[in-house]
Every structure is written in C-alpha cells, then in structure tokens.
Design an enzyme around this catalytic site. Structure first.
Site, PDB file in Angstrom:
ATOM      1  N   LYS B  78       0.848  -1.197   0.000  1.00 26.05           N
ATOM      2  CA  LYS B  78       0.000   0.000   0.000  1.00 26.05           C
ATOM      3  C   LYS B  78       0.881   1.245   0.000  1.00 26.05           C
ATOM      4  O   LYS B  78       1.920   1.277   0.673  1.00 26.05           O
ATOM      5  CB  LYS B  78      -0.907  -0.018   1.245  1.00 26.05           C
ATOM      6  CG  LYS B  78      -1.970   1.081   1.252  1.00 26.05           C
ATOM      7  CD  LYS B  78      -2.915   0.921   2.443  1.00 26.05           C
ATOM      8  CE  LYS B  78      -4.019   1.974   2.465  1.00 26.05           C
ATOM      9  NZ  LYS B  78      -4.926   1.828   3.611  1.00 26.05           N
ATOM     10  N   SER B 153      -9.865   1.819   2.579  1.00 27.19           N
ATOM     11  CA  SER B 153      -8.950   2.576   1.752  1.00 27.19           C
ATOM     12  C   SER B 153      -7.895   1.722   1.036  1.00 27.19           C
ATOM     13  O   SER B 153      -7.322   2.159   0.055  1.00 27.19           O
ATOM     14  CB  SER B 153      -8.238   3.621   2.609  1.00 27.19           C
ATOM     15  OG  SER B 153      -7.370   3.000   3.542  1.00 27.19           O
ATOM     16  N   SER B 177     -10.067  -0.529   6.725  1.00 26.67           N
ATOM     17  CA  SER B 177      -9.427  -0.350   5.422  1.00 26.67           C
ATOM     18  C   SER B 177      -8.716  -1.576   4.850  1.00 26.67           C
ATOM     19  O   SER B 177      -8.329  -1.559   3.686  1.00 26.67           O
ATOM     20  CB  SER B 177      -8.443   0.809   5.481  1.00 26.67           C
ATOM     21  OG  SER B 177      -9.146   2.028   5.484  1.00 26.67           O
TER      22      SER B 177
END
Lengths: 473, 486
Positions: B78, B153, B177
């Site tokens: 990420k 997210s 997330s």
C-alpha cells in the site's frame, strides 16, 4: 509588582528526546538529524528515559511532587522550525508539580512556589541571511530535550527574579543536567508581569513577555514592564492581556499578539507514546543522588559559618569552589572566613587569569587547609603564604615542605625575639625617645627594624607586643 | 501455467520443489499486470527491479541457501508504507513525488525475507475513504465488476490480489481499510491487534487506530505474511513487547467446542439482507461442525461510527499538519509570505475528503469543544472496549458481516460522506477496541460480487480467528478470489 517566570532549560543528555541523534550544539547545519527528528512521514518518537530521570532530579531539587504516572501531549501549531507541526510536550499532568525554591535576596530568604516542571522537545532554528533569499531552517536542535519550569506568581521584585533565575541555573549545574550556556540559548525564559496597588489581594491583568534571552534582560524587561503598566494605569488606561516581545537592544517591549489572537494549541494526548510510568524506587534513588544544593549552602554559609551573603553566593553557586570550601571547613583546621577569603581572592584570581578550573590544578583541600592553618598559627606571614600558594600551583608540593625548604617559618621564640628587640631599641635611642614623647608612629619604625634584623622571619605580631612592653617599662 | 492464480503457500512449495522459479513467477505476475492493470488500476508505482530481485532469489535457492518460506513471492505494498528510494504518495497530490529516505519496519522484514515487491498500491488519499475514489492518482476498479469500487482505503491492495497482479499484499486498517476492500474483492484480509505490527514507516492517519496487515487469497497466506510482519519493534513505542509464536504452524481447522458470539447490533437495519443471509449461512456451517453459537449484545455499537470519526479525525488533523510545503512534498507555486504559502499549499495539495476530516478534527480538538467531542469520544471508546472484553468472557470469536453491502458503483456514494461513513459500522469498533479481526469471503451476490464475513478476536488472539477462518475456508471448499471474467 507580581511576576511569574517560565524557564526553559535544555538538558545535556547524550542523545535527543525522541530519537538517537546526538544532542550537540554548534555543529554544521542539518547534520545531527534523522527521519524521526526531521518529522518525516511515518516516523515515530520513542522516549529517551534519561530525560525523565533528569527532569525528576530537577523536580526533587525544587521540592516538587513527582507524578510517577503522567503522559505526553501534542501542542499543535504551524511554524517552519517545527517539522511535525506539533511539539510533544506535557499539558494536563506534568512530571513534577507543586514545589518551591528558597532563594536569598538581600540577606533575607524568600520562598518562590514552583507550579510545575514538564518535559518537551525543542524546535529547530530559522536562519535569515542576506546571502540567500528567504529563510532556511536548521533542524539540528529539533528534539533537543527541554524542561519547562513554571513558577507561581510569587516574585515581587526584579532582584527576586534575578535571584530565582540564578539559583535555578546553579542547581542545573550542580545536578549536572544542563550546560546552562546562555549564549547558546540553553536557558531561556518567558516573563509574566502584572501590577496592583500595595496591599491589594487581587492580581492585575498580566502581560507575558517573550524573547528574554539573559537574566539581565529579564531584570530590564521586568523593570520596563512594571513602569509601563503603572504609566498606563495612572493615565487612566487599562492593561490588556497580551503577549509582548522584549527588544533588549531598544530596552522596550512591543505587542506581539493580543488575547483575542491567542493561539489555540489544541493539546491532546500524544497517541504515539505510552504513558510515562516511573518506578517509585527509581524516584527515591534519584532523590538520594541530589547533593546539597547551592541555595541550601548559601543559607548554611550565612547562618552557620558567618559568611556574608555575597561571599556565600559566590562560593555556593560554583560547584568547585563550594566543594573545596566544604572540605576545608570539614577538616576543621582553619576558620571558614579565611577559607572563603582565599577562595574568592587568590584562587579566584588564578582561575580567572589562567582559565583553569580548580580541579585542574594541584591545589587540594588538604593543601589549602594546611597553608591557611600555618598563617593562622602565625608560622608564616601572609605575604609568604602567597608565595607558598604560587609554589603549590607550580610544583604541587605540600605547603609544610615548601615552608621548610624555603625557610619561611616565622620566628616566634620569645627569648630570641626579646634579645632582638633589646638590640634594636638600644641602637635606636632617638625613636625610643620620640615614642615616649608621644610620637606613636615611632612604634611602627621600631617593629620594622626588628623585622629587618630578623630578615623577615620574626613573627610581626609577637615582635610588636614585645616592643610595646619594653617601651612601657 | 497461470502462476498468478496460486496462493503463496502453494508457490512456496513449488519453488522448493523446483516446479517453478522465482523469475518465472515474477514474469508471470508482470505479464498479468501488463494485461489487466489498465482495467483494474491497482498500482501507483511499479517496481522495475522486481525481476532482478527474483533472479537473486533463484541464485540463492541454487546455492542451497535456507530462505524464508515467502522468499520469491511477489507482494504489493500500500502506498502509505514508506519504501526507501521508492516514492510513497499516500495517493495524494501532496506527496506525489515524495521519496522516503528510509524503510518502514515492515519493509525491512519483507526485504529480509526476500519477497519480491512488485509495486506500490493505490488507496484513498491518506487512507481516508471506503472506496479508493479519493485517490488523487487514479481510480481503482473492482476486478469482479469494473464499474464497481474495490472498497477502501486499501482498495489497491485488495484489487491487486484479486486481479492476480501480486500474490499477497500489505494494507493498513484504521477503521476497516483492510477488511472492507477484502470483503468487496473476495480476498482474505487481517487487521492485527493494535501493537502487534510495527507502525514505524506507515504514514500516520490516526495513530491510535492504524495497523498494517496482510491481504491474500487464503487464510494460510495471510497467516504466513502476518507471522513475517508481526513482532515488537523498538522504533514504535506502541508496539507490544511480548512473544509472537507463529500462527502458521498453529493453524488448525477444528471448531469443535469453539464458541461463536453473534452480536445482534451488527445484523440490524442498514445491513443488506443478502449479506445477512450469507453470514448466517456461514455461521450455520461452523455450527454444524461443532461450534457453539451464542447471541450476544454490544450495546454501544450505535455510537461507534461517531466515536470513530471524532478520534480518527482529531489525530489526523495533527498528523497531517506536517504537510505544510516547508520540507518535502507539494508546495503551491505562487504565494505571498509564509501564512499564504501554508494556506495555498494545503488548499491545493489535499483533496476534499482529507480537508473535510482535517477540519472536523481541528474542530473537535478546539478549546471549548474538546470536552464535548474528543474527551467524550475517548470515554465511549473505553466503553466499547469494555463491552468487547466482557463479550470475550463468554465467547471465543465474534462473527459479523464485514460490510453492509456488496461493492457499490464508482461515483455512487462519493458525494454523500455520511452515507459513506455509515458503512463503516461493522469494522470501526474493532479499531476502537484495538482488537484483531479477519475478513473472509462468504459467498457472492447473484451478479457475482463477493461478500465478506468478519471474525473478531480478543486482543492478541490472532490464532483463534485465523483458525476459525481456516476452518470455514476448509468447510466451504476454499476461496477463489480471481474472477474468470477479468
């Protein structure tokens, strides 16, 4: 006049408060930095435990309650020297609180309350120079550990403020937690001043003054602010609560921001750090490490040893001087006053002239005590003692050996001195007659002749007594 | 052979049995990425040196070196996890060209295990969002339906695994997330106990809630990757100092006697009936294999979303203050003085959602409002945590839906922040209480969109939830997250 002080002192731990960078002053810009103290995204602080220990020591020295459980908070504000845009400090619960400090002002003891002592990190420094456009920032100082010491509004004169600040400085040096170099900014203070009519119980509106960079500036700033506020009030005006900036060069303070513009720092608990928990045993251990502090020494020197406040302060505020003084006094060979005189005259002159510390010379408490003892016993004269002192410093020899080698011992043998005096009086009939006719200064001449005849080794006090006795016969 | 369809556990065995090489695997992933990335858009930055690293792994295998079980396995990261020398954008204009000078602790672990980092993955800007739509960089599409969001997210992290662009990935989870995009993309995602994985190097959103965690195709993969990244780290004061026995060696799919708590508050209004049904079916499957099911109550759940948005935004407003144009990242081109530079930089550099949360967070911390909002939220936080502790006295694991609905259409909710926030109802409580939770696929909608089930454990009970998830995976015949349609 009502004054409260906030003193910031940089601690001299080896590394910074939240990372392992070196805590050092004066190095090339942006070399003592790492991602953590530069506030790079994703970095996290980890608390240097030494900082807590140092602050607890200061808490003990200022008679504070130590909060064995406390936390750290974020103080949020934007400024280019603050790379995270928040300073990690302590808001609600400081490490130390509710203490006091006794200081000596004009021979009187004054107790000043200490509201709190908390730990926090220093910010960087902005550099402004004509050599480049705009400003640059040096982050070496980011994360240097600080303690902030907040006093109660107990100070009533600039002299008290000065005594309080100087006592704090000497304590910091005594317990060796700060270098206290004013020119490097390792101690800074903010001053809060208000005025009220004599006898009034209510405090007036206070103004805070920032940018006070020396103790003498604090004194000037307080005096200035005191006068300014009185002038405003006497002209029928009111004092507005505000933050003012002290300009020491101009000797004036200027409005920085008013209460309405006061920043909201949005303090909240620092989520990246755990609650600080200091072991009670550790707190006790740190307490036991605190030596007798300068303010306590001053009290003892004045009250028990009969020194003047000035002399007591000059000795107590210097660790080397006071340790030499205390050891000599403990040895009990000579009078404290004599030791004090030697330390503040000959020794102070030597250390000032050479820049050397006492510990860097061969002078030891034993040697100093022996030397003074010989003077007090009348074995050597004061002027000989000064010579012995110089020889100790240059050779490290013991005073008794020097006196022997140099043949400095004064002759105090009564028989010898009586014969000597008899001879001198016989050879100076005119002076004897003059004395008997009331010219008392002839006495000095006769004693001087005795000293000359003995090649300076006669004990002048005894010689004087003998001559007077003989003249009155 | 489509190596990208395999799990890390399978590939680990294959590499050792010489059934494939790390280079072949890496090439397969690169080819697959070339084929589907335009459609999915999971990647912010692709790592060009992946093949070289794979060659080094093959060389080490050839020399007979003992390597970590995950050596040679392609992993996506990420884009809020700091990678030394590789830009870390947080999907924000503010950090579009920011290259960190250091590695996050998890990155050091990934590198020392010789995993192959294939790319940095898309996300909601600064991890604020539930759809990856707030990314400044690009849109990410759900591999199961390209018109739908991948969740967020960590949308890029889930989508890249579901698209076969990496075998596993790392995400971060502040309020759901990792779990929510896993549910929406059909992957397995673990949000570890707060403190079990170092946050050092994770660009902070909400420090007291953030946690890095693994995403994969199977429970085994997630367990292996968790074992790699967990552990105490002296660089993170909030990292827990304790033993971390491997969960992979402890994996066990026997649920006999396991007590499952089912909190009624998580199956109420607003939860899609299809979602409820799938989760109940999954629970029944576990029950029929020996688990004991118990209805429980977590009454403070109704305050969870509000509490979460107060605490998370408060911390975010402070954490994101450092992006001021002074030191790194974006600075507005034209400005007049310092204050103007700050204002223009932050106005232009942050997207709307980030600005919304900074303003909300600044407000709740302001003097005069602090007690009413932030302080109260911290009290509710304690209450929620207490209710969970109480619940774990009666049961071993709590099962809920991961998200109230399947993936929604791109653009459908983006202009309705409150609707977007309310979807976090099932996941935020876990972060508020600092617990571990895993999301596993539990069926699909008629149109083929994956649905997720969440299993919550007591603090540091990763093994329990991994075992429960592993049991379910075994009982339902395994998960398949890569859609044939892509």
């Amino acid at each position: 006049m009502v004054v409260g002080l906030e003193v910031h002192a940089e601690l001299n731990t080896k590394s910074k408060i939240y990372c392992s960078c070196r805590n050092a002053f004066g190095l090339e810009v942006n070399t003592q930095v790492c991602p953590v103290c530069m506030g790079m995204p994703g970095t996290l602080p980890t608390l240097n435990e030494k900082v807590v220990e140092y602050a607890v020591k200061m808490g003990h020295a200022m008679n504070c309650k130590i909060n064995s459980v406390c936390k750290q908070d974020r103080k949020n504000y934007f400024y280019p020297d603050l790379p995270k845009a928040y300073q990690i400090s302590q808001a609600e619960v400081p490490l130390c609180e509710n203490g006091y400090l006794d200081v000596m002002v004009d021979g009187e003891e004054k107790r000043i309350g200490v509201t709190r002592i908390h730990i926090e990190e220093d910010a960087g420094k902005l550099l402004h120079d004509d050599a480049f456009a705009g400003s640059l920032v040096d982050l070496n100082r980011c994360g240097v550990p600080l303690i902030e010491i907040v006093s109660e509004p107990d100070i009533r004169s600039s002299a008290e403020a000065k005594a309080y600040l100087e006592t704090i400085k000497s304590i910091l040096q005594y317990i060796n937690i700060s270098d206290c170099k004013m020119q490097e900014g390792s101690i800074r203070c903010d001053v809060n001043v208000s005025v009220r009519e004599k006898g009034s119980k209510e405090f007036g509106t206070r103004c805070e003054m920032k940018n006070v960079n020396s103790f003498s500036a604090a004194v000037r700033g307080i005096e200035y602010e005191f006068k300014r506020q009185i002038e405003v009030l006497e002209a029928g005006g009111t004092i507005m609560q505000e933050t003012r900036r002290w300009d020491d060069a101009k000797g004036m303070s200027f409005t920085m921001r008013s209460k309405e513009d006061a920043q909201d720092y949005r303090y909240f608990p620092e989520p990246d750090l755990l609650t600080i928990v200091v072991d009670e045993k550790k707190i006790q251990e740190l307490k036991e490490m605190i030596p007798e502090l300068p303010n306590i020494k001053i009290r003892r020197y004045v009250k028990e040893l009969g020194l003047s406040q000035v002399d007591a302060t000059l000795i107590a505020e210097d660790m080397e001087r006071s340790s030499l003084f205390d050891t000599c006094v403990e040895m009990g060979k000579c009078k404290p006053k004599s030791v004090s005189n030697w330390i503040l005259a000959d020794i102070a002159k030597f250390t000032n002239d050479t820049g050397k510390k006492i510990s860097e010379t061969p002078l030891t408490p034993q040697k100093l005590s022996d030397l003074i003892e010989q003077v007090e016993k009348g074995v050597i004269s004061n002027s000989s003692a000064k010579k012995v002192f110089q020889i100790i410093l240059s050779t490290g020899k013991a005073p008794l050996d020097i006196i022997k080698e140099e043949g400095m011992a004064q002759n105090s043998d009564m028989g010898f001195l009586e014969n000597l005096a008899k001879e001198v009086l016989a050879n100076n009939e005119k002076s004897v007659t003059d004395y008997k006719n009331g010219k008392t200064n002839a006495l000095g001449y006769l004693v001087g002749q005795c000293m000359k005849a003995s090649k300076g080794k006669a004990n002048p006090g005894i010689v004087k007594e003998i001559v007077i006795k003989m003249l009155s016969e | 052979m489509k190596l990208y369809e395999k799990t890390a556990a399978e590939l680990s065995d294959m590499l050792r049995a010489k059934e494939c090489s790390a280079v072949e695997l890496c090439k397969d992933i690169i080819e697959r990425t070339n084929a589907v990335e335009d459609k999915v858009g999971a990647c912010v930055t692709r790592c060009e040196d992946a093949l070289q690293k794979a060659e080094a792994v093959d060389k080490a295998f050839a020399e007979g070196k003992e390597l970590h079980p995950l050596a040679g396995i392609p992993i996506g990261i990420k884009d809020n996890i700091s990678t030394k020398g590789i830009r870390t954008t947080c999907a924000s204009k503010m950090l579009e060209n920011y290259v960190p000078p250091y590695n996050a602790t998890v990155m050091n672990k990934v590198e020392s295990a010789n995993m192959i980092v294939t790319g940095k993955l898309n996300m909601d800007e600064f991890a604020m969002g539930s759809s990856t739509e707030t990314s400044y960089i690009k849109k990410t599409h759900n591999p199961h339906n390209l018109d739908c969001v991948p969740g967020g997210s960590s949308g890029g992290s889930a989508a890249c695994v579901a698209a076969g662009e990496a075998i596993v990935s790392l995400g971060s989870d502040t309020g759901g997330s990792i779990r929510q995009p896993s549910a929406l993309c059909g992957t397995v995602g673990l949000k570890p106990t707060y403190g079990s994985v170092s946050r050092y190097g994770l660009v902070a959103f909400a420090s007291s809630l953030d946690q890095i965690g693994p995403i994969g195709k199977s429970v085994k993969d997630v367990s292996m990757l968790y074992d790699l990244i967990c552990g105490h780290d002296k660089m993170d004061a909030t990292s827990a100092y304790r033993e971390y026995p491997g969960t992979f060696v402890g994996l066990n799919n026997d649920v006999k006697g396991l007590c499952i708590g089912v909190p009624k508050e998580y199956f109420g209004e607003g939860i899609d009936s299809y979602v409820k049904e799938s989760v109940f079916n999954a629970i029944k499957l576990l029950e029929s294999n020996g688990a004991i099911v118990k209805e429980i109550s977590l009454p403070s759940t109704e305050y969870a979303v509000n509490t979460y948005y107060i605490i998370a935004s408060a911390e975010a407003s402070s954490n994101l203050a450092r992006f001021d144009g002074v030191k790194y990242g974006f600075r507005a081109k034209e400005y007049d003085g310092l204050i103007d530079m700050y204002q223009k930089t932050r106005s232009e550099g942050f997207g709307d959602e980030v600005k919304r949360r900074i303003m909300l967070g600044t407000f709740v911390l302001s003097s005069g409002f602090y007690d009413a909002y932030y302080k109260k939220a911290k009290l509710v936080q304690r209450k929620i945590a207490q209710e969970f502790s109480q619940a774990f006295k009666e049961c071993d694991v709590i099962i809920t839906p991961t998200y109230p609905t399947p993936a929604f259409k791109i653009g459908e909710n983006i202009d309705d922040p409150l609707k977007m926030y309310s979807g976090d109802i099932c996941t935020v409580t876990v972060n508020i209480a600092g617990l571990p939770a895993i999301s596993v696929p539990c069926g699909k909608t008629e149109s083929g969109l994956p649905l997720g089930m969440q299993m919550i454990g007591a603090k540091f009970a990763e093994q329990t939830i991994l075992n429960t998830a592993y049991a379910y995976e075994t009982l339902c015949g395994g998960f398949s997250c890569i859609p044939d349609t892509l």
